[in-house]
Write a protein that holds these residues in place. Structure first.
Motif, PDB file in Angstrom:
ATOM      1  N   GLN A 103      19.666  47.244  33.393  1.00  0.00           N
ATOM      2  CA  GLN A 103      18.544  46.414  33.796  1.00  0.00           C
ATOM      3  C   GLN A 103      19.052  45.043  34.219  1.00  0.00           C
ATOM      4  O   GLN A 103      20.252  44.741  34.103  1.00  0.00           O
ATOM      5  N   HIS A 104      18.124  44.238  34.746  1.00  0.00           N
ATOM      6  CA  HIS A 104      18.532  42.921  35.225  1.00  0.00           C
ATOM      7  C   HIS A 104      19.095  42.094  34.083  1.00  0.00           C
ATOM      8  O   HIS A 104      18.665  42.261  32.928  1.00  0.00           O
ATOM      9  N   PRO A 105      20.076  41.240  34.337  1.00  0.00           N
ATOM     10  CA  PRO A 105      20.667  40.932  35.641  1.00  0.00           C
ATOM     11  C   PRO A 105      21.970  41.677  35.931  1.00  0.00           C
ATOM     12  O   PRO A 105      22.796  41.175  36.708  1.00  0.00           O
ATOM     13  N   SER A 106      22.168  42.854  35.351  1.00  0.00           N
ATOM     14  CA  SER A 106      23.469  43.529  35.469  1.00  0.00           C
ATOM     15  C   SER A 106      23.876  43.752  36.920  1.00  0.00           C
ATOM     16  O   SER A 106      25.032  43.532  37.295  1.00  0.00           O
ATOM     17  N   TYR A 107      22.932  44.199  37.754  1.00  0.00           N
ATOM     18  CA  TYR A 107      23.301  44.484  39.146  1.00  0.00           C
ATOM     19  C   TYR A 107      23.579  43.197  39.911  1.00  0.00           C
ATOM     20  O   TYR A 107      24.397  43.189  40.841  1.00  0.00           O
ATOM     21  N   ILE A 108      22.938  42.094  39.549  1.00  0.00           N
ATOM     22  CA  ILE A 108      23.262  40.806  40.181  1.00  0.00           C
ATOM     23  C   ILE A 108      24.651  40.350  39.751  1.00  0.00           C
ATOM     24  O   ILE A 108      25.445  39.852  40.562  1.00  0.00           O
ATOM     25  N   GLU A 109      24.963  40.546  38.491  1.00  0.00           N
ATOM     26  CA  GLU A 109      26.298  40.197  37.989  1.00  0.00           C
ATOM     27  C   GLU A 109      27.371  41.030  38.682  1.00  0.00           C
ATOM     28  O   GLU A 109      28.455  40.508  39.015  1.00  0.00           O
ATOM     29  N   ASP A 110      27.089  42.311  38.912  1.00  0.00           N
ATOM     30  CA  ASP A 110      28.044  43.150  39.646  1.00  0.00           C
ATOM     31  C   ASP A 110      28.244  42.631  41.069  1.00  0.00           C
ATOM     32  O   ASP A 110      29.378  42.566  41.567  1.00  0.00           O
ATOM     33  N   ALA A 111      27.153  42.281  41.726  1.00  0.00           N
ATOM     34  CA  ALA A 111      27.257  41.762  43.093  1.00  0.00           C
ATOM     35  C   ALA A 111      28.107  40.499  43.127  1.00  0.00           C
ATOM     36  O   ALA A 111      28.954  40.319  44.017  1.00  0.00           O
ATOM     37  N   ALA A 112      27.914  39.615  42.159  1.00  0.00           N
ATOM     38  CA  ALA A 112      28.704  38.385  42.100  1.00  0.00           C
ATOM     39  C   ALA A 112      30.174  38.698  41.865  1.00  0.00           C
ATOM     40  O   ALA A 112      31.059  38.061  42.473  1.00  0.00           O
ATOM     41  N   ALA A 113      30.459  39.661  40.998  1.00  0.00           N
ATOM     42  CA  ALA A 113      31.852  40.031  40.741  1.00  0.00           C
ATOM     43  C   ALA A 113      32.515  40.573  42.004  1.00  0.00           C
ATOM     44  O   ALA A 113      33.693  40.302  42.270  1.00  0.00           O
ATOM     45  N   ALA A 114      31.759  41.329  42.808  1.00  0.00           N
ATOM     46  CA  ALA A 114      32.308  41.862  44.055  1.00  0.00           C
ATOM     47  C   ALA A 114      32.581  40.748  45.064  1.00  0.00           C
ATOM     48  O   ALA A 114      33.600  40.764  45.768  1.00  0.00           O
ATOM     49  N   VAL A 115      31.675  39.777  45.152  1.00  0.00           N
ATOM     50  CA  VAL A 115      31.899  38.648  46.058  1.00  0.00           C
ATOM     51  C   VAL A 115      33.095  37.823  45.583  1.00  0.00           C
ATOM     52  O   VAL A 115      33.941  37.384  46.380  1.00  0.00           O
ATOM     53  N   ALA A 116      33.195  37.609  44.264  1.00  0.00           N
ATOM     54  CA  ALA A 116      34.333  36.871  43.722  1.00  0.00           C
ATOM     55  C   ALA A 116      35.637  37.601  44.041  1.00  0.00           C
ATOM     56  O   ALA A 116      36.642  36.971  44.423  1.00  0.00           O
ATOM     57  N   TRP A 117      35.641  38.923  43.868  1.00  0.00           N
ATOM     58  CA  TRP A 117      36.825  39.715  44.217  1.00  0.00           C
ATOM     59  C   TRP A 117      37.207  39.489  45.672  1.00  0.00           C
ATOM     60  O   TRP A 117      38.398  39.354  46.002  1.00  0.00           O
ATOM     61  N   THR A 118      36.234  39.434  46.532  1.00  0.00           N
ATOM     62  CA  THR A 118      36.504  39.234  47.956  1.00  0.00           C
ATOM     63  C   THR A 118      37.173  37.881  48.185  1.00  0.00           C
ATOM     64  O   THR A 118      38.165  37.784  48.933  1.00  0.00           O
TER      65      THR A 118
END
Length: 275
Positions: A103-118
């Motif tokens: 549930q929220h905000p897990s998917y937002i946290e995942d999106a941020a981790a992917a952007v940070a990885w980039t």
């Protein structure tokens, strides 16, 4: 400002096809974007927190587009949208965890981790960390907006959200996402603006933004109107670089005609400053 853009989109697409040079591309699949080896024992997290990198091998200083798939935060898989291949840009396409397993905000946290990885890795793929654009369709557009507007998610990775070169949500919520509302027992027809709404984070110093929706009469309930309100509030606070485009003749399934607008935005915002 809204625009009816069907002819303009066709012209942009043709110009991109003509201008595209034949390059060699490589597609690397299923890279983990977790910051370190996942020791949580969460098999679902390890499975979903993966991304692909598609990049031209013979160019340097390349702009990168981070793409989040749609699916209401409940389904969907990473993919490269038709029209983004062989366009001289890097595409980072991302999977993230989904409701009801999280549930929220897990998917937002995942999106941020992917952007940070980039930001941390894009130079390995001939990219420029100053030319990272974040986008996606529907739920993916919502995630792009949340990561770029609420600075706290990227700050956890020591990344400044304002270093994103541009945010380009395709038909994304600007109010609190309907799945987040469902998790809280709120009907999808009852709007909410809380800290899980991009509108809650309206600010003057956000990255450049291009909002694209389908036609207001064909879109999902209120999707154009909430984007229009977000656009207006960003103008009220003095944001200097935001546009709103409405694609005449298209509803929520408006990815294909919006891709040339995304690419044009990337080109314009990637230009080196004049000396």
């Amino acid at each position: 400002m809204t625009k009816n853009l069907t002819c303009f989109v066709v012209c942009l697409f043709v110009s991109w096809m003509v201008a595209a040079q034949k390059r060699a591309y490589e597609h690397i699949n299923d890279l983990s974007y977790l910051e370190q080896a996942d020791e949580s024992g969460d098999a679902y997290r390890s499975e979903r927190c993966k991304l692909d990198v598609y990049y031209p091998k013979d160019t340097l200083n390349t702009s990168a587009i981070v793409w989040f798939h749609g699916g209401g935060l409940e389904f969907g898989e990473k993919h490269i949208p038709y029209g983004l291949r062989e366009k001289g840009v890097i595409v980072v396409t991302v999977n993230y965890r989904l409701y009801p397993k999280v549930q929220h905000p897990s998917y937002i946290e995942d999106a941020a981790a992917a952007v940070a990885w980039t930001f941390q890795n894009i130079e390995k793929y001939n990219g420029n960390p100053k030319k990272i654009f974040v986008t996606g369709h529907s739920a993916g557009g919502y995630l792009a907006s949340m990561v770029g507007l609420d600075t706290t998610y990227l700050a956890k990775h020591d990344i400044d959200a304002d270093d994103i070169a541009g945010l380009i949500p395709f038909s994304g919520h600007t109010i609190t996402h309907f799945t987040v509302r469902k998790e809280m027992g709120i009907a999808g027809t009852r709007p909410l603006i809380d800290r899980y709404a991009p509108l809650y984070h309206v600010r003057q110093d956000a990255p450049p933004i291009l909002l694209i929706t389908g036609n207001r009469e064909l879109e999902l309930l209120g999707r154009y109107e909430e984007n229009a309100y977000f656009y207006r509030m960003m103008k009220v606070v003095g944001h200097p670089d935001i546009e709103l485009m409405e694609l005449d003749g298209y509803g929520h399934d408006m990815v294909y005609p919006a891709i040339p607008l995304l690419l044009d935005f990337v080109v314009q915002r990637s230009k080196e400053p004049q000396q």
